[in-house]
Design an enzyme around this catalytic site. Structure first.
Site, PDB file in Angstrom:
ATOM      1  N   TRP A   1       0.550  -1.114  -0.484  1.00 42.12           N
ATOM      2  CA  TRP A   1       0.100  -0.115  -0.041  1.00 42.12           C
ATOM      3  C   TRP A   1       0.615   1.206  -0.276  1.00 42.12           C
ATOM      4  O   TRP A   1       0.491   2.024  -0.822  1.00 42.12           O
ATOM      5  CB  TRP A   1      -0.691   0.197   1.040  1.00 42.12           C
TER       6      TRP A   1
ATOM      7  N   LYS B   1     -12.593  -1.451   7.330  1.00 43.01           N
ATOM      8  CA  LYS B   1     -12.087  -2.336   8.634  1.00 43.01           C
ATOM      9  C   LYS B   1     -12.710  -1.887   9.674  1.00 43.01           C
ATOM     10  O   LYS B   1     -13.279  -3.027  10.536  1.00 43.01           O
ATOM     11  CB  LYS B   1     -10.068  -2.302   8.150  1.00 43.01           C
TER      12      LYS B   1
ATOM     13  N   ASP C   1      -1.293   6.809   6.440  1.00 42.98           N
ATOM     14  CA  ASP C   1      -1.619   6.263   6.141  1.00 42.98           C
ATOM     15  C   ASP C   1      -2.531   4.958   8.048  1.00 42.98           C
ATOM     16  O   ASP C   1      -1.709   3.847   7.448  1.00 42.98           O
ATOM     17  CB  ASP C   1      -2.088   5.183   4.903  1.00 42.98           C
TER      18      ASP C   1
HETATM   19  C1  LIG Z   1      -2.853   0.700   4.386  1.00 45.33           C
HETATM   20  C2  LIG Z   1      -4.378   0.060   2.813  1.00 45.33           C
HETATM   21  N1  LIG Z   1      -3.948   1.853   2.185  1.00 45.33           N
HETATM   22  C3  LIG Z   1      -4.659   1.696   1.384  1.00 45.33           C
HETATM   23  C4  LIG Z   1      -5.899   0.784   0.942  1.00 45.33           C
HETATM   24  C5  LIG Z   1      -6.889   0.487   0.556  1.00 45.33           C
HETATM   25  O1  LIG Z   1      -8.456   1.531   0.198  1.00 45.33           O
HETATM   26  P1  LIG Z   1      -9.716   1.400  -0.573  1.00 45.33           P
HETATM   27  O2  LIG Z   1     -10.111   0.215  -1.099  1.00 45.33           O
HETATM   28  O3  LIG Z   1     -10.618   2.302   0.334  1.00 45.33           O
HETATM   29  O4  LIG Z   1      -8.600   2.179  -1.064  1.00 45.33           O
HETATM   30  C6  LIG Z   1      -5.754  -0.004   2.041  1.00 45.33           C
HETATM   31  C7  LIG Z   1      -7.299  -1.229   1.790  1.00 45.33           C
HETATM   32  O5  LIG Z   1      -6.874  -2.505   2.424  1.00 45.33           O
HETATM   33  C8  LIG Z   1      -5.006  -0.691   2.352  1.00 45.33           C
HETATM   34  O6  LIG Z   1      -5.320  -1.789   3.973  1.00 45.33           O
END
Ligand SMILES: Cc1ncc(COP(=O)(O)O)c(C=O)c1O
Ligand SMILES: NC(=O)C1=CN([C@@H]2O[C@H](COP(=O)(O)OP(=O)(O)OC[C@H]3O[C@@H](n4cnc5c(N)ncnc54)[C@H](O)[C@@H]3O)[C@@H](O)[C@H]2O)C=CC1
Ligand SMILES: O=C(O)C(=O)COP(=O)(O)O
Length: 765
Positions: free
Chosen positions: A102, A195, A171
């Site tokens: 991520w 989550k 994040d």
């Molecule tokens: C740490 C992290 N950042 C970003 C995201 C992306 O999230 P979204 O699907 O809401 O864009 C996720 C998705 O699991 C994540 O775990």
């Protein structure tokens, strides 16, 4: 299935049941509005209150200061990968910590707009640990960190040290509200809701006031200013997602807040990690110091097994355990709403699965965690020897072994998984020996470990029968206090006894107990006669030369003033004292039975007591025929009930059991031969088989067909059973273990085949 469905999804993820129930109630009619909560206008007072409540609750939970705005945005956490650089990169210099997939995505997105410096990365170790971040000296518009790496299962539970001027952007999608962070350490925090906050559809942004700037050229919907100015209501917000978030946030507050959640999450993660770390079947790809509390990846030895695992787990009600499609394996996400019971159910399943797929117990074992079922209370000194890294006691999985005292196993079903039974004591008549022979189950006992306890009790009874001291003491007890000394002297003649000195003690069975009694009785001046047609050389060496041996039980009975029984209960010994043999007893003799009740036909004893043939019968075992009979003393099976004996037996049984389970070597078995082949941690094949010609030849031929070379071997037999241990030479590896087990098992006469190997990476076929 004995439990509800447990959802281990990484997101959208499990939600608290209480929240779902409340939402269910509001689904059709929210607060008597006659409308579903989903139908409310976002401009209505009802929805405005929902939004305000959600924000207020989040502020309380995270102690968000007033100079931070809380924004409700759409577009997922992924949109923040763009919004952050677009809004905060004023000098075009930003820095990122690359700790997983991520963060890589966030970096890639930022690079489209600004110059990115990657301060630290653990890409070179596949993100199995957190990157080492040195103190940031340079100035950047911000430093971006992913606090929890959802895919790789690592987390910055403590933030890396930064200089005071650094604006940290996080994040926090997968560990917001499940670990405590100090909001003031960050300039901006963002997190997708799906989550720990609620359903997918809303993203929370917590941003310090001074970082929000008007940027006329920025598309309106990408500007934090738009959301801050319009209180997240510039356009239609995701009303239902915000409503659900409000419920989850309020639930979290009611549960005790983030600190308590973190404590629970730590307990859940530690429990699962302890199991994985102790197992030789599962491995964790994550360095112990970097582990996340919310996302726990794990692997078996092969992708094929991983697939079987997730499929079988789902069938057992444990769903969404697949690892992220980019890394495979398994991943258990343990967000706030996952109860500890879910983790326990997962561990139970993992344990059963490991056992089923392992190379041992006739199937395949890749774990060395043995499950031992105990019956009766076993002294902790013995149980303590079964290290928790290798042994589990009484868990839900099929047992590898049983550890017990007198519990009657005769009518119990013995699971196929049971390899051995250890009796912390001497007598094994409570164990179904024939069934154990047929199934190749090794039964062990602890010869001698409680012998002294029995000896002392027998001698005590000998003396207290010869001298009626118990009756005497009881008599004194009930006398009136007045003039007691005179009364006692006047009445004591009723309690005259005899001496054992010079009398003859007949001992039936010169085993561990019999020989201790023989020697002490000699020391007390008794004559000792022994009857034991199977006496061992060891016993013969240990017993005083003064004992006399006879070849017939009746001879012994005819010679003895006291007869004491110390033989095992077998078909051949059952009712050895019966209406016929009892006639041989010297009139007025005393019979002591501290071996087993069934050795004596009690109706014959009662008759002999009545006609004076026997003066007393002392037994450690109750029987309805004996109850209330004159001349009878019954003890409640106390022979081995001393602290010392209980400890000795438990220690010896635990040692024998672990020795057998870990090495295949057999000591003190009552149905298998003694077999000791030094264990050198090579692959060992242990075969229980019938004691018939050419078994070993067939085994070695089979090994040759598998191209396996023998390093060492031993074969021993006892009665109809034989046991062969074969060590492969140390260069050998087993690639077709199940096939080998199956080939060896199919040889006629083979009873049970086990492979003991300390290899983690074994591939089942
Ligand atoms: C740490 C992290 N950042 C970003 C995201 C992306 O999230 P979204 O699907 O809401 O864009 C996720 C998705 O699991 C994540 O775990
Ligand atoms: N009351 C209690 O709490 C306890 C009772 N026991 C009982 O005592 C028994 C003996 O214990 P240990 O001396 O430790 O056992 P052991 O196995 O050391 O000795 C048994 C002896 O009996 C002999 N024997 C076997 N069959 C015989 C026969 N038909 N006639 C004569 N002798 C025979 C054997 O050769 C052996 O020497 C146990 O099997 C158990 O049933 C043992 C410990 C505690
Ligand atoms: O060891 C024996 O045979 C005994 O009888 C002792 O039994 P216990 O362990 O005290 O139930």
């Amino acid at each position: 299935m004995t439990h509800p469905i447990y959802n281990f999804s990484a997101g959208p993820a499990v939600m608290p049941q209480a929240v779902l129930k409340e939402a269910h109630a509001h689904f059709l009619n929210y607060q008597q509005s006659g409308m579903s909560v989903m139908e409310l206008s976002h401009r209505s007072a009802l929805f405005e209150q929902i939004l305000a409540d959600a924000e207020a609750s989040l502020r309380r939970l995270m102690a968000i200061p007033d100079n931070y705005k809380v924004l409700f945005v759409q577009g997922g956490a992924s949109l923040q990968f763009s919004m952050v650089p677009l809004n905060l990169a004023h000098t075009n210099r930003v820095a990122y910590i690359d700790s997983g997939s991520w963060s890589q995505k966030a970096i890639a997105e930022a690079k489209k707009h600004v110059e990115v410096t990657v301060l630290a990365s653990s890409a070179d170790v596949n993100y199995s640990e957190l990157p080492q971040v040195n103190i940031v000296e340079d100035t950047y518009d911000y430093v971006h960190i992913t606090t929890n790496n959802t895919i790789e299962g690592t987390a910055f539970l403590e933030l890396p040290r930064m200089n005071d001027k650094t604006i940290l952007v996080a994040d926090m999608s997968s560990n917001i509200l499940s670990s405590t962070y100090n909001v003031t350490d960050f300039g901006l925090i963002y997190a997708g809701a799906q989550k720990n906050i609620g359903p997918a559809g809303v993203t929370i942004v917590i941003v310090r006031d001074d970082l929000i700037q008007t940027q006329p050229l920025l598309p309106t919907m990408l500007s934090y200013d738009t959301y801050a100015t319009a209180n997240s209501m510039y356009n239609t917000p995701p009303t239902f997602a915000i409503y659900m978030a409000k419920l989850v946030l309020e639930w979290l507050e009611a549960e005790g807040g983030v600190a308590l959640m973190e404590e629970r999450n730590r307990a859940k993660a530690e429990r699962l990690y302890r199991f994985i770390d102790e197992s030789d079947f599962y491995t964790s790809p994550v360095a112990p110091t970097s582990r996340s509390l919310t996302n726990i990846p794990f692997l078996t030895a092969s992708p094929t097994l991983d697939k079987q695992f997730t499929q079988e787990a789902a069938a057992a009600g444990l769903v969404n355990l697949e690892g992220h499609r980019s890394v495979g394996g398994m991943r258990a996400s343990l967000y706030n709403a996952m109860p500890l019971a879910g983790v326990d159910a997962l561990i139970d399943f993992m344990s059963v699965f490991a056992k089923k797929k392992s190379i041992d117990g006739g199937v395949a074992r890749m774990t060395h965690t043995y499950n031992i079922k105990t019956y009766n209370e076993i002294a902790p000194q013995g149980l303590g020897l079964l290290s928790p890294t290798k042994y589990r006691l009484n868990d839900q999985t099929p047992s590898d072994a049983i550890l017990l005292r007198s519990y009657n196993l005769q009518e119990e079903i013995l699971p196929d998984s049971v390899l051995a039974i250890a009796r912390a004591g001497a007598g094994v008549n409570n164990i179904p020996l024939e069934r154990c022979d047929d199934a190749g189950i090794v039964v062990m006992n602890t010869p001698g470990a409680n012998a002294n306890a029995v000896k002392e009790l027998v001698l005590a009874n000998l003396l207290t029968i010869a001298r009626p001291m118990i009756d005497g003491a009881n008599w004194v007890e009930q006398l009136p206090n007045e003039d007691i000394a005179t009364r006692v002297e006047a009445g004591k003649k009723r309690f005259v006894g005899t001496e054992i000195y010079g009398k003859t003690l007949g001992i039936v069975g010169l085993g561990h107990i019999g020989r201790l009694i023989a020697n002490d009785a000699i020391a007390l001046g008794m004559k000792v006669v022994i009857y034991d047609p199977y006496v061992s050389v060891e016993a013969a060496w240990q017993v005083s030369r003064e004992v006399e041996r006879v070849d017939e039980l009746k001879q012994l009975l005819a010679m003895s003033d006291y007869v004491t029984l110390h033989v095992p209960l077998l078909d051949s010994t059952a009712e050895m004292i019966n209406a016929d043999s009892i006639k041989a007893i010297k009139p007025g003799a005393v019979l002591l039975n501290f071996a087993r009740g069934e050795l004596v036909q009690t109706t014959a004893v009662v008759a002999a007591l009545k006609n004076g043939q026997l003066a007393h019968y002392v037994a450690d075992f109750a029987d309805e025929h004996l109850f209330g009979q004159a001349g009878v003393r019954i003890l409640p099976h106390l022979g081995a009930s001393t602290i010392e004996a209980e400890e000795n037996c438990a220690i010896m049984a635990a040692k024998e059991l672990s020795h057998f389970l870990e090495t295949g070597n057999i000591r003190n078995s009552v149905n298998f031969p003694r077999v000791e082949l030094p264990y050198r941690e090579t692959i060992r094949i242990a075969i229980a088989h019938q004691n018939v010609p050419n078994m070993v030849g067939q085994f070695t031929t089979k090994l040759a067909e598998h191209q396996l070379n023998i390093g060492d071997m031993i074969n021993r037999s006892r009665g109809k059973i034989a046991y062969t241990l074969i060590d492969l030479d140390k260069t050998s590896t087993l690639t077709h273990c199940n096939q080998l087990i199956s080939d060896l098992s199919s040889i006629a006469g083979s009873i049970r085949v086990r492979v003991i190997q300390p290899v983690k990476s074994l591939q089942p076929n």
